[in-house]
Design a protein around this motif. Structure first.
Motif, PDB file in Angstrom:
ATOM      1  N   TYR A  88       5.915  13.447  -0.455  1.00  0.00           N
ATOM      2  CA  TYR A  88       4.933  12.345  -0.583  1.00  0.00           C
ATOM      3  C   TYR A  88       3.755  12.648   0.331  1.00  0.00           C
ATOM      4  O   TYR A  88       3.682  12.166   1.439  1.00  0.00           O
ATOM      5  CB  TYR A  88       5.574  10.989  -0.281  1.00  0.00           C
ATOM      6  CG  TYR A  88       6.339  10.875   1.018  1.00  0.00           C
ATOM      7  CD1 TYR A  88       7.628  11.349   1.142  1.00  0.00           C
ATOM      8  CD2 TYR A  88       5.748  10.280   2.135  1.00  0.00           C
ATOM      9  CE1 TYR A  88       8.321  11.239   2.345  1.00  0.00           C
ATOM     10  CE2 TYR A  88       6.429  10.156   3.338  1.00  0.00           C
ATOM     11  CZ  TYR A  88       7.712  10.644   3.435  1.00  0.00           C
ATOM     12  OH  TYR A  88       8.394  10.538   4.620  1.00  0.00           O
ATOM     13  N   ASN A 138      -4.454  12.825   6.629  1.00  0.00           N
ATOM     14  CA  ASN A 138      -3.581  13.502   5.675  1.00  0.00           C
ATOM     15  C   ASN A 138      -2.465  14.230   6.389  1.00  0.00           C
ATOM     16  O   ASN A 138      -2.713  15.176   7.127  1.00  0.00           O
ATOM     17  CB  ASN A 138      -4.388  14.529   4.883  1.00  0.00           C
ATOM     18  CG  ASN A 138      -5.075  13.872   3.720  1.00  0.00           C
ATOM     19  OD1 ASN A 138      -4.570  12.869   3.185  1.00  0.00           O
ATOM     20  ND2 ASN A 138      -6.209  14.404   3.340  1.00  0.00           N
ATOM     21  N   TYR A 182       4.894   6.671  -4.148  1.00  0.00           N
ATOM     22  CA  TYR A 182       4.252   7.616  -3.223  1.00  0.00           C
ATOM     23  C   TYR A 182       4.553   9.100  -3.454  1.00  0.00           C
ATOM     24  O   TYR A 182       4.030   9.952  -2.754  1.00  0.00           O
ATOM     25  CB  TYR A 182       4.549   7.249  -1.766  1.00  0.00           C
ATOM     26  CG  TYR A 182       5.990   6.914  -1.388  1.00  0.00           C
ATOM     27  CD1 TYR A 182       7.018   7.825  -1.570  1.00  0.00           C
ATOM     28  CD2 TYR A 182       6.288   5.695  -0.788  1.00  0.00           C
ATOM     29  CE1 TYR A 182       8.318   7.518  -1.176  1.00  0.00           C
ATOM     30  CE2 TYR A 182       7.578   5.370  -0.391  1.00  0.00           C
ATOM     31  CZ  TYR A 182       8.598   6.291  -0.589  1.00  0.00           C
ATOM     32  OH  TYR A 182       9.874   5.985  -0.193  1.00  0.00           O
ATOM     33  N   THR A 229       0.577  11.842   0.144  1.00  0.00           N
ATOM     34  CA  THR A 229      -0.568  10.931   0.293  1.00  0.00           C
ATOM     35  C   THR A 229      -0.212   9.616   0.992  1.00  0.00           C
ATOM     36  O   THR A 229      -1.092   8.833   1.315  1.00  0.00           O
ATOM     37  CB  THR A 229      -1.189  10.599  -1.081  1.00  0.00           C
ATOM     38  OG1 THR A 229      -0.152  10.121  -1.935  1.00  0.00           O
ATOM     39  CG2 THR A 229      -1.829  11.827  -1.708  1.00  0.00           C
ATOM     40  N   LEU A 230       1.070   9.374   1.234  1.00  0.00           N
ATOM     41  CA  LEU A 230       1.457   8.073   1.811  1.00  0.00           C
ATOM     42  C   LEU A 230       0.782   7.811   3.161  1.00  0.00           C
ATOM     43  O   LEU A 230       0.270   6.728   3.411  1.00  0.00           O
ATOM     44  CB  LEU A 230       2.988   7.991   1.966  1.00  0.00           C
ATOM     45  CG  LEU A 230       3.489   6.770   2.735  1.00  0.00           C
ATOM     46  CD1 LEU A 230       3.230   5.475   1.967  1.00  0.00           C
ATOM     47  CD2 LEU A 230       4.977   6.861   3.036  1.00  0.00           C
ATOM     48  N   ARG A 256       0.820  -1.219   0.000  1.00  0.00           N
ATOM     49  CA  ARG A 256       0.000   0.000   0.000  1.00  0.00           C
ATOM     50  C   ARG A 256       0.847   1.258   0.000  1.00  0.00           C
ATOM     51  O   ARG A 256       0.506   2.254  -0.622  1.00  0.00           O
ATOM     52  CB  ARG A 256      -0.912   0.010   1.225  1.00  0.00           C
ATOM     53  CG  ARG A 256      -2.171  -0.787   0.954  1.00  0.00           C
ATOM     54  CD  ARG A 256      -2.956  -1.056   2.192  1.00  0.00           C
ATOM     55  NE  ARG A 256      -3.439   0.147   2.871  1.00  0.00           N
ATOM     56  CZ  ARG A 256      -4.120   0.113   4.006  1.00  0.00           C
ATOM     57  NH1 ARG A 256      -4.383  -1.023   4.576  1.00  0.00           N
ATOM     58  NH2 ARG A 256      -4.529   1.228   4.566  1.00  0.00           N
ATOM     59  N   GLY A 257       1.957   1.221   0.715  1.00  0.00           N
ATOM     60  CA  GLY A 257       2.782   2.423   0.878  1.00  0.00           C
ATOM     61  C   GLY A 257       3.662   2.691  -0.326  1.00  0.00           C
ATOM     62  O   GLY A 257       3.528   3.718  -1.001  1.00  0.00           O
ATOM     63  N   GLY A 289       3.727   1.061  -3.131  1.00  0.00           N
ATOM     64  CA  GLY A 289       2.860   1.086  -4.302  1.00  0.00           C
ATOM     65  C   GLY A 289       3.002  -0.124  -5.199  1.00  0.00           C
ATOM     66  O   GLY A 289       4.097  -0.585  -5.467  1.00  0.00           O
ATOM     67  N   SER A 308      -1.995   8.930   4.487  1.00  0.00           N
ATOM     68  CA  SER A 308      -3.429   8.605   4.411  1.00  0.00           C
ATOM     69  C   SER A 308      -3.613   7.253   3.720  1.00  0.00           C
ATOM     70  O   SER A 308      -4.507   6.478   4.066  1.00  0.00           O
ATOM     71  CB  SER A 308      -4.212   9.707   3.702  1.00  0.00           C
ATOM     72  OG  SER A 308      -3.740   9.867   2.404  1.00  0.00           O
ATOM     73  N   GLU A 309      -2.740   6.959   2.784  1.00  0.00           N
ATOM     74  CA  GLU A 309      -2.771   5.674   2.066  1.00  0.00           C
ATOM     75  C   GLU A 309      -2.642   4.477   3.017  1.00  0.00           C
ATOM     76  O   GLU A 309      -3.243   3.438   2.816  1.00  0.00           O
ATOM     77  CB  GLU A 309      -1.572   5.664   1.109  1.00  0.00           C
ATOM     78  CG  GLU A 309      -1.696   4.820  -0.126  1.00  0.00           C
ATOM     79  CD  GLU A 309      -2.658   5.433  -1.125  1.00  0.00           C
ATOM     80  OE1 GLU A 309      -3.561   4.704  -1.489  1.00  0.00           O
ATOM     81  OE2 GLU A 309      -2.501   6.624  -1.489  1.00  0.00           O
TER      82      GLU A 309
END
Ligand code: HAM
Length: 418
Positions: A285, A296, A260, A287-288, A51-52, A54, A290-291
């Protein structure tokens, strides 16, 4: 004979001290910027990286050391440090603390890559991460720390390459443009690029295949597609770097190999050490966090490869601290003197002198030979006469001169002269 696994390296004592020197400069520089050390686990749940980092990155697709543990959980040896720091930040509630949060790390990381000079399967990074600040000052601060670190190491030929890859908003338009550009050539491109075309066309710009490179050269550039906010942000980063005297070159080909990033991306590159020219890479980065399940939190950071730094330092003939050697070798001429040397060594160490003595019942000649090889600064000779006098014959191994020094004054004598 058993050998080490492919893509790993032994750090022998004669190299380890150079390593320690780089770590020392890393710590000093990071702490001068008020970053504090963070240590996170060597392995994490696989999901953190998928997830982080990608699932369109080569790292996640091809290079992770992933296995099921005895509890049937999917575990991955960290391929980099950023995702683990982000997880630790969220899990430990640090988002509620003082902002910006600034942390650095010295870690080992693991990627199943094709090993070559400067590219290993177990490698090491010095990295730094800054959370909570979305403005250009934070990007400039991270780049400034990276630049100061490399300069403090005495490196002169490493150059900063800078780019902006925009935000999700402007990148959508850019992806459209890339797809329009690549579509007619897709049949002639590698299978990875075909998959990237669907998932993340920007990654096609990073392809190392010669057959693909001839198309990427003429591709549209992200900088022409930045939205106004991203343009303003990038302009301010450049302005702050200029004001700080940090030279850079804009390089639209820098897209980075991890998913990210947004806005500012950068690499410090050199041609001094052959093929693996990138010694340090990083970027923003936002969005990482929240990802991976947090709120955020804007973020920016970088990591440098320790093995590559060592290669570049060698190639540039950069200075290292002198290797630390024994201050004093205590030489016992007979059994009684050997015993005295053994206990005296303990006293010297307590006073802060590094001391060693014979552990192999060697002859006087062999002990002198060993002391010389070990680079001992002084040799304190103890024999029958010295025990009676309560003083050692101390030989300065640099000048070959010697003097009698009382046992009780030996530590002071050595501390002043070593
Ligand atoms: P990266 O570009 O994948 O970024 O790696 C950073 C540096 O680690 C590279 O520039 C290189 O010097 C070194 N490195 C990477 N792979 C290897 C390898 N297989 N062998 C030897 N050295 C290697 C990251 O890892 C990001 N986490 C950086 C970052 C931190 N971005 C934001 N914060």
């Amino acid at each position: 004979m058993l050998v080490r696994p492919k893509g790993t390296k032994d750090m022998l004592p004669e190299e380890a001290y150079r390593w320690q020197y780089i770590e020392k400069i890393a710590r000093e520089t990071a702490e001068a910027f008020a970053f504090r050390e963070i240590r996170t686990p060597v392995f994490e749940y696989t999901e953190l990286f998928s997830r982080g980092v990608g699932d369109t990155s080569d790292i996640v697709n091809k290079e992770m050391y992933t296995f099921l543990d005895k509890g049937n959980r999917s575990i991955t040896l960290r391929p980099e440090g950023t995702a683990g720091v982000a997880r630790a930040f969220l899990e430990n509630g640090l988002a509620g603390g003082a902002m910006p949060f600034k942390a650095y790390y010295l870690i080992s990381a693991f990627r199943y890559e094709r090993p070559q000079a400067g590219r290993l399967r177990e490698f090491h990074q010095f990295g730094a991460e800054l959370y909570g600040a979305d403005g250009a000052y934070a990007d400039a601060e991270a780049i400034s720390l990276a630049d100061a670190f490399l300069k403090n190491l005495g490196l002169k030929q490493v150059k900063l390459r800078l780019n902006s890859i925009g935000c999700a908003h402007c990148r959508a338009k850019y992806h459209e443009a890339l797809k329009n550009y690549f579509a007619p050539h897709l049949d002639e491109m590698c299978s990875d690029c075909k998959a990237r075309f669907e998932k993340n066309p920007m990654r096609m710009l990073d392809c190392k295949e010669e057959g693909c490179k001839r198309f990427t050269a003429g591709a549209p550039k992200m900088l022409d597609y930045l939205c106004n906010d991203c343009k303003t942000h990038f302009g301010k980063v450049k302005e702050l770097l200029g004001a700080s005297g940090i030279a850079y070159e804009i390089d639209p080909s820098i897209v980075r190999g991890l998913d990210y990033y947004s806005r500012t991306v950068f690499e410090f590159v050199t041609s001094a050490a052959g093929a693996q020219g990138t010694v340090l890479g990083g970027g923003r980065y936002d969005t990482l966090l929240s990802e991976i399940g947090g709120k955020n939190v804007p973020a920016v950071g970088f990591a440098a490869g320790m093995e590559r730094l060592l290669m570049v330092m060698d190639a540039e003939n950069a200075p290292f601290d002198r290797e630390k050697t024994t201050d004093c070798y205590l030489l016992g001429m007979d059994e009684r003197s050997r015993e005295k040397a053994f206990t005296l060594a303990r006293e010297l160490r307590r006073a802060g002198v590094s001391a060693e003595t014979d552990l192999m019942t060697r002859s006087v000649k062999a002990q002198f030979k060993y002391a010389d090889k070990a680079g001992a600064r002084f040799v304190a000779v103890l024999g029958e006469a010295e025990l009676t006098e309560g003083a050692a014959e101390v030989k300065d191994m640099k000048t070959s001169s010697s003097e009698k020094i009382k046992f009780g004054e030996l530590a002071q004598y050595l501390l002043q002269r070593r």
